[in-house]
Design an enzyme around this catalytic site. Sequence first.
Site, PDB file in Angstrom:
ATOM      1  N   LYS A   1       0.839  -1.200   0.000  1.00  0.00           N
ATOM      2  CA  LYS A   1       0.000   0.000   0.000  1.00  0.00           C
ATOM      3  C   LYS A   1       0.877   1.254   0.000  1.00  0.00           C
ATOM      4  O   LYS A   1       0.676   2.169  -0.774  1.00  0.00           O
ATOM      5  CB  LYS A   1      -0.937  -0.020   1.217  1.00  0.00           C
TER       6      LYS A   1
ATOM      7  N   GLU B   1      10.486  -5.003   4.282  1.00  0.00           N
ATOM      8  CA  GLU B   1      10.529  -6.413   3.880  1.00  0.00           C
ATOM      9  C   GLU B   1      10.198  -6.573   2.399  1.00  0.00           C
ATOM     10  O   GLU B   1      10.886  -7.263   1.640  1.00  0.00           O
ATOM     11  CB  GLU B   1       9.504  -7.230   4.679  1.00  0.00           C
TER      12      GLU B   1
ATOM     13  N   GLY C   1      -4.864  -1.597   4.924  1.00  0.00           N
ATOM     14  CA  GLY C   1      -4.066  -2.735   4.469  1.00  0.00           C
ATOM     15  C   GLY C   1      -4.749  -4.070   4.729  1.00  0.00           C
ATOM     16  O   GLY C   1      -4.850  -4.926   3.855  1.00  0.00           O
ATOM     17  N   ARG C   2      -5.246  -4.262   5.956  1.00  0.00           N
ATOM     18  CA  ARG C   2      -5.836  -5.566   6.301  1.00  0.00           C
ATOM     19  C   ARG C   2      -7.241  -5.729   5.745  1.00  0.00           C
ATOM     20  O   ARG C   2      -7.874  -6.764   5.952  1.00  0.00           O
ATOM     21  CB  ARG C   2      -5.788  -5.772   7.812  1.00  0.00           C
TER      22      ARG C   2
ATOM     23  N   GLU D   1      -4.703  -6.409  14.734  1.00  0.00           N
ATOM     24  CA  GLU D   1      -4.141  -5.137  14.277  1.00  0.00           C
ATOM     25  C   GLU D   1      -5.226  -4.052  14.307  1.00  0.00           C
ATOM     26  O   GLU D   1      -4.933  -2.882  14.493  1.00  0.00           O
ATOM     27  CB  GLU D   1      -3.530  -5.258  12.877  1.00  0.00           C
TER      28      GLU D   1
ATOM     29  N   HIS E   1      -4.959 -32.978  17.279  1.00  0.00           N
ATOM     30  CA  HIS E   1      -3.797 -33.794  17.626  1.00  0.00           C
ATOM     31  C   HIS E   1      -2.632 -32.920  18.047  1.00  0.00           C
ATOM     32  O   HIS E   1      -1.489 -33.371  18.083  1.00  0.00           O
ATOM     33  CB  HIS E   1      -3.422 -34.678  16.433  1.00  0.00           C
TER      34      HIS E   1
ATOM     35  N   LYS F   1       9.314  -0.823  13.905  1.00  0.00           N
ATOM     36  CA  LYS F   1       9.884  -0.548  12.572  1.00  0.00           C
ATOM     37  C   LYS F   1      10.979   0.507  12.673  1.00  0.00           C
ATOM     38  O   LYS F   1      12.051   0.381  12.071  1.00  0.00           O
ATOM     39  CB  LYS F   1       8.801  -0.016  11.631  1.00  0.00           C
TER      40      LYS F   1
HETATM   41  O1  F6P Z   1       3.126  -3.513   9.685  1.00  0.00           O
HETATM   42  C1  F6P Z   1       1.854  -3.068   9.527  1.00  0.00           C
HETATM   43  C2  F6P Z   1       1.407  -2.831   8.123  1.00  0.00           C
HETATM   44  O2  F6P Z   1       1.370  -1.483   7.880  1.00  0.00           O
HETATM   45  C3  F6P Z   1       0.061  -3.475   7.883  1.00  0.00           C
HETATM   46  O3  F6P Z   1      -0.973  -2.712   8.340  1.00  0.00           O
HETATM   47  C4  F6P Z   1       0.092  -3.673   6.415  1.00  0.00           C
HETATM   48  O4  F6P Z   1      -0.875  -4.600   6.003  1.00  0.00           O
HETATM   49  C5  F6P Z   1       1.506  -4.157   6.209  1.00  0.00           C
HETATM   50  O5  F6P Z   1       2.263  -3.421   7.159  1.00  0.00           O
HETATM   51  C6  F6P Z   1       2.052  -3.947   4.836  1.00  0.00           C
HETATM   52  O6  F6P Z   1       2.057  -2.614   4.481  1.00  0.00           O
HETATM   53  P1  F6P Z   1       2.223  -2.159   2.977  1.00  0.00           P
HETATM   54  O7  F6P Z   1       1.076  -2.738   2.198  1.00  0.00           O
HETATM   55  O8  F6P Z   1       2.204  -0.676   2.974  1.00  0.00           O
HETATM   56  O9  F6P Z   1       3.525  -2.715   2.471  1.00  0.00           O
END
Ligand code: F6P
Length: 520
Positions: free
Chosen positions: A191, A197, A242-243, A328, A359, A487
């Site tokens: 987003k 990452e 995002g979620r 979240e 199990h 972060k």
């Molecule tokens: O770490 C939290 C977050 O901002 C989430 O809310 C989001 O889904 C995820 O990181 C990834 O963010 P982005 O889509 O901006 O890479």
Amino acid sequence: MSATMNEAWTKIETEAARLRSARLLDLFANDPTRAETMTSDAPHLIADFSKQRLDGAALGAFAALARAADFDGWRAKLFGGDVVNTTEGRAAKHWALRVTDPPGGDNEITAALDRMHAFAHEIAESGDYDAVIHLGIGGSDLGPRMALDALKGYRRPNITVRFAANVDGADVADAIEGLDPKRTLLIVVSKTFTTQETLANAEFVRAWGPARIAAATAAPGKAIAWGVAENDVFPFWDWVGGRYSLWSSVSLVCEIALAHGVFFRMLEGAEEMDLHFRDTPFEKNLPALSAAVQMWNREALGHGSYALIPYAERLRLLPAWAQQLEMESNGKGVTRDGAPLPRSSCAITWGAAGTNAQHSFFQLLHQGVEEIPVEFIVNAGAQEGPPSHRAKVYANALAQAQALMAGKSAAQAKAEMLAKGMSEADATRLAPHRAFTGNRASTLMALDALTPEALGALLAFYEHRVFVEAVLAGINPFDQWGVELGKEMANALLPALEGGNPPPDLDPSTAAWVRRLRAP
Ligand code: F6P
């Protein structure tokens, strides 16, 4: 928290005092209609709350809380596109992505969907691609990953899909393993297009040389600056959290890998749930009732976690998706106005697919000291695989809910052992170990079948349940400031771990670990 909300909580606590020690089996004995009256439905989904330790009066207390919290007003704001995410000054219009026939015809949402659809068709039908690598994390990963897994039976043949999210390089190394870069499409999904990452993984895969690179983002300028061709950037909007984003271009990979029209059917199912949620009064509204049950277990009865157990292999990734959605969104400590919360606003969500979970951790659910409510989900239209398995998966789901509720007394356990010929001494010694307190709560939900529509409805159900819980707790579910501090600190530590100088004033523990883990 307003005075009327406090009054409503007083009423809920009175109901809890009445029901806290109630035996679930007695609730059924006292009300022969309970199995029916405590079961509610919505499009594609029914939920049986009868094995929860609450009744109509307790649910009525939550309806009063909903009035006090202006549930109707907040729901109208959500669907009116008002700013409900007050700390970021944004609407939360994920529901708008699934208005499949918008009044007035096309708009920017349908135009974006059409573009996505055309691109997916081109990729899938060109014959130029064998594989798609989807890179994203959190909401940019969990939704499409889960949806593709759930709808495996609706996949197009011949397109391999790989996901990588983790910044542990093993993940992205696995993602490219055995693929031909010249026949692979890379989709970078973020987003913000700033997530460490995702960008680290994207840089690695870009250097490997994929045939084409697309992006799904709410920051198209950043994606273009990073090197994605403008035509291959699929935007979405700030007002999609995002979620809550799997309904957007974040699911480009689903459009490509699923057969024609399947993603749209998911949107249609979600829209059906939206209309149910938008137009149904609290007392008959499935996400709202389920939110009340969640809050009852957590705040009134003190059970801080619940286990989400889909008895459906295809829903095995649902708990991971729901964890982000719920925790979240609602893992907050202050009200919308910034005042400390008087009670918690979120349970711990955890779980795994049944029967596997039986199990693994079901021992704790059955005999552990703390009660942990369980939410079972079955696919009532299960058809995949050997027909002989169908009854077995249902038998197990029903039996687990039954065992949690009925339990087995030590006397009964002892009598059974004696009947099998065990000595009195051994039966007495083993009886406490083989007894079950029972009286443990669960909800049983059923999808009519695991179709794209039903999956869409199920996911929208969870989104709306989260919203109701947030309204009743008086919090903003649409921000996530709690992920920021870690972060920032990771960025500050990174140079030292890459061999540079550690930041000044590091605490001794972190400093020792930096020395241990830094590049030689
Ligand atoms: O770490 C939290 C977050 O901002 C989430 O809310 C989001 O889904 C995820 O990181 C990834 O963010 P982005 O889509 O901006 O890479």
